[in-house]
Design a protein around this motif. Sequence first.
Motif, mmCIF file in Angstrom:
data_model
loop_
_atom_site.group_PDB
_atom_site.id
_atom_site.type_symbol
_atom_site.label_atom_id
_atom_site.label_comp_id
_atom_site.label_asym_id
_atom_site.label_seq_id
_atom_site.Cartn_x
_atom_site.Cartn_y
_atom_site.Cartn_z
ATOM 1 N N ASP A 39 -8.378 8.772 5.192
ATOM 2 C CA ASP A 39 -8.452 10.067 4.514
ATOM 3 C C ASP A 39 -7.081 10.649 4.187
ATOM 4 N N ASP A 40 -6.025 10.110 4.774
ATOM 5 C CA ASP A 40 -4.670 10.575 4.505
ATOM 6 C C ASP A 40 -4.358 10.363 3.021
ATOM 7 N N ALA A 41 -3.808 11.386 2.371
ATOM 8 C CA ALA A 41 -3.566 11.315 0.920
ATOM 9 C C ALA A 41 -2.656 10.147 0.542
ATOM 10 N N TYR A 42 -1.570 9.957 1.276
ATOM 11 C CA TYR A 42 -0.650 8.862 0.959
ATOM 12 C C TYR A 42 -1.320 7.509 1.222
ATOM 13 N N ALA A 43 -2.072 7.417 2.313
ATOM 14 C CA ALA A 43 -2.778 6.172 2.616
ATOM 15 C C ALA A 43 -3.771 5.835 1.500
ATOM 16 N N LYS A 44 -4.468 6.854 1.006
ATOM 17 C CA LYS A 44 -5.413 6.638 -0.104
ATOM 18 C C LYS A 44 -4.698 6.095 -1.327
ATOM 19 N N SER A 45 -3.530 6.656 -1.633
ATOM 20 C CA SER A 45 -2.795 6.212 -2.823
ATOM 21 C C SER A 45 -2.312 4.768 -2.693
ATOM 22 N N MET A 46 -2.185 4.297 -1.460
ATOM 23 C CA MET A 46 -1.743 2.924 -1.220
ATOM 24 C C MET A 46 -2.915 1.973 -0.974
ATOM 25 N N GLY A 47 -4.138 2.472 -1.145
ATOM 26 C CA GLY A 47 -5.322 1.637 -0.968
ATOM 27 C C GLY A 47 -5.566 1.253 0.478
ATOM 28 N N PHE A 48 -5.017 2.007 1.424
ATOM 29 C CA PHE A 48 -5.128 1.673 2.845
ATOM 30 C C PHE A 48 -6.574 1.612 3.301
ATOM 31 N N ARG A 49 -6.889 0.544 4.027
ATOM 32 C CA ARG A 49 -8.202 0.379 4.639
ATOM 33 C C ARG A 49 -7.994 0.019 6.106
ATOM 34 N N LEU A 50 -8.857 0.527 6.956
ATOM 35 C CA LEU A 50 -8.782 0.215 8.389
ATOM 36 C C LEU A 50 -9.170 -1.236 8.660
ATOM 37 N N ASP A 51 -9.923 -1.829 7.749
ATOM 38 C CA ASP A 51 -10.401 -3.202 7.897
ATOM 39 C C ASP A 51 -10.184 -3.938 6.576
ATOM 40 N N THR A 52 -9.454 -5.021 6.630
ATOM 41 C CA THR A 52 -9.124 -5.776 5.416
ATOM 42 C C THR A 52 -10.362 -6.303 4.697
ATOM 43 N N THR A 53 -11.476 -6.464 5.405
ATOM 44 C CA THR A 53 -12.701 -6.952 4.760
ATOM 45 C C THR A 53 -13.348 -5.884 3.893
ATOM 46 N N GLN A 54 -12.908 -4.636 3.991
ATOM 47 C CA GLN A 54 -13.482 -3.529 3.226
ATOM 48 C C GLN A 54 -12.694 -3.188 1.958
ATOM 49 N N VAL A 55 -11.680 -3.992 1.625
ATOM 50 C CA VAL A 55 -10.846 -3.736 0.446
ATOM 51 C C VAL A 55 -11.635 -4.044 -0.823
ATOM 52 N N ASP A 56 -11.510 -3.198 -1.807
ATOM 53 C CA ASP A 56 -12.178 -3.358 -3.105
ATOM 54 C C ASP A 56 -11.470 -4.466 -3.894
ATOM 55 N N GLN A 57 -12.098 -5.644 -3.984
ATOM 56 C CA GLN A 57 -11.492 -6.800 -4.668
ATOM 57 C C GLN A 57 -11.302 -6.543 -6.154
ATOM 58 N N ALA A 58 -12.161 -5.743 -6.763
ATOM 59 C CA ALA A 58 -12.022 -5.449 -8.188
ATOM 60 C C ALA A 58 -10.771 -4.612 -8.437
ATOM 61 N N LYS A 59 -10.493 -3.696 -7.541
ATOM 62 C CA LYS A 59 -9.339 -2.814 -7.685
ATOM 63 C C LYS A 59 -8.038 -3.515 -7.267
ATOM 64 N N TYR A 60 -8.131 -4.408 -6.279
ATOM 65 C CA TYR A 60 -6.952 -5.127 -5.764
ATOM 66 C C TYR A 60 -7.221 -6.637 -5.802
ATOM 67 N N PRO A 61 -7.171 -7.251 -6.979
ATOM 68 C CA PRO A 61 -7.537 -8.666 -7.115
ATOM 69 C C PRO A 61 -6.608 -9.632 -6.374
ATOM 70 N N LYS A 62 -5.383 -9.228 -6.047
ATOM 71 C CA LYS A 62 -4.458 -10.114 -5.327
ATOM 72 C C LYS A 62 -4.703 -10.113 -3.821
ATOM 73 N N HIS A 63 -5.571 -9.230 -3.347
ATOM 74 C CA HIS A 63 -5.869 -9.145 -1.922
ATOM 75 C C HIS A 63 -6.639 -10.376 -1.458
ATOM 76 N N THR A 64 -6.275 -10.866 -0.266
ATOM 77 C CA THR A 64 -7.042 -11.932 0.380
ATOM 78 C C THR A 64 -7.373 -11.483 1.797
ATOM 79 N N LEU A 65 -8.383 -12.066 2.399
ATOM 80 C CA LEU A 65 -8.799 -11.680 3.748
ATOM 81 C C LEU A 65 -7.751 -12.017 4.805
ATOM 82 N N GLU A 66 -6.847 -12.920 4.478
ATOM 83 C CA GLU A 66 -5.783 -13.271 5.421
ATOM 84 C C GLU A 66 -4.709 -12.176 5.509
ATOM 85 N N GLN A 67 -4.677 -11.295 4.545
ATOM 86 C CA GLN A 67 -3.693 -10.210 4.529
ATOM 87 C C GLN A 67 -4.152 -9.100 5.474
ATOM 88 N N LYS A 68 -3.459 -8.985 6.574
ATOM 89 C CA LYS A 68 -3.761 -7.961 7.574
ATOM 90 C C LYS A 68 -2.456 -7.324 8.024
#
Length: 109
Positions: A39-68
């Motif tokens: 919920d932190d404003a800066y964290a939101k702007s950086m796409g921060f997620r508490l769990d890497t499996t919850q990252v929006d792949q459409a919004k961040y296509p370079k993200h992989t599950l190994e990135q933690k």
Amino acid sequence: MSECNRRTFMLGLVAGGSALALSRLSLAEEAKKAVLTEDDAYAKSMGFRLDTTQVDQAKYPKHTLEQKCSGCQLFSGEPGEPLGPCSFFGKRLVPVDGWCRNFKPEGAA
């Protein structure tokens, strides 16, 4: 009644000022130990997620599950601990399985 002379006043003033300064340092250290939330404003702007499996792949296509967070250069947590400080977020604590778009793999230039 007790007499308040200049020496007593100055000692009280110094003691009070010192206590105030130390309390401000203590609060600053506590802020660094705060856990970052999604919920932190800066964290939101950086796409921060508490769990890497919850990252929006459409919004961040370079993200992989190994990135933690635990595999990021900016993470300085202790092995085996669930949270650790992230230098990118002002040393606030992030989970080892978290992720943000500023992920930099360890050992990368």
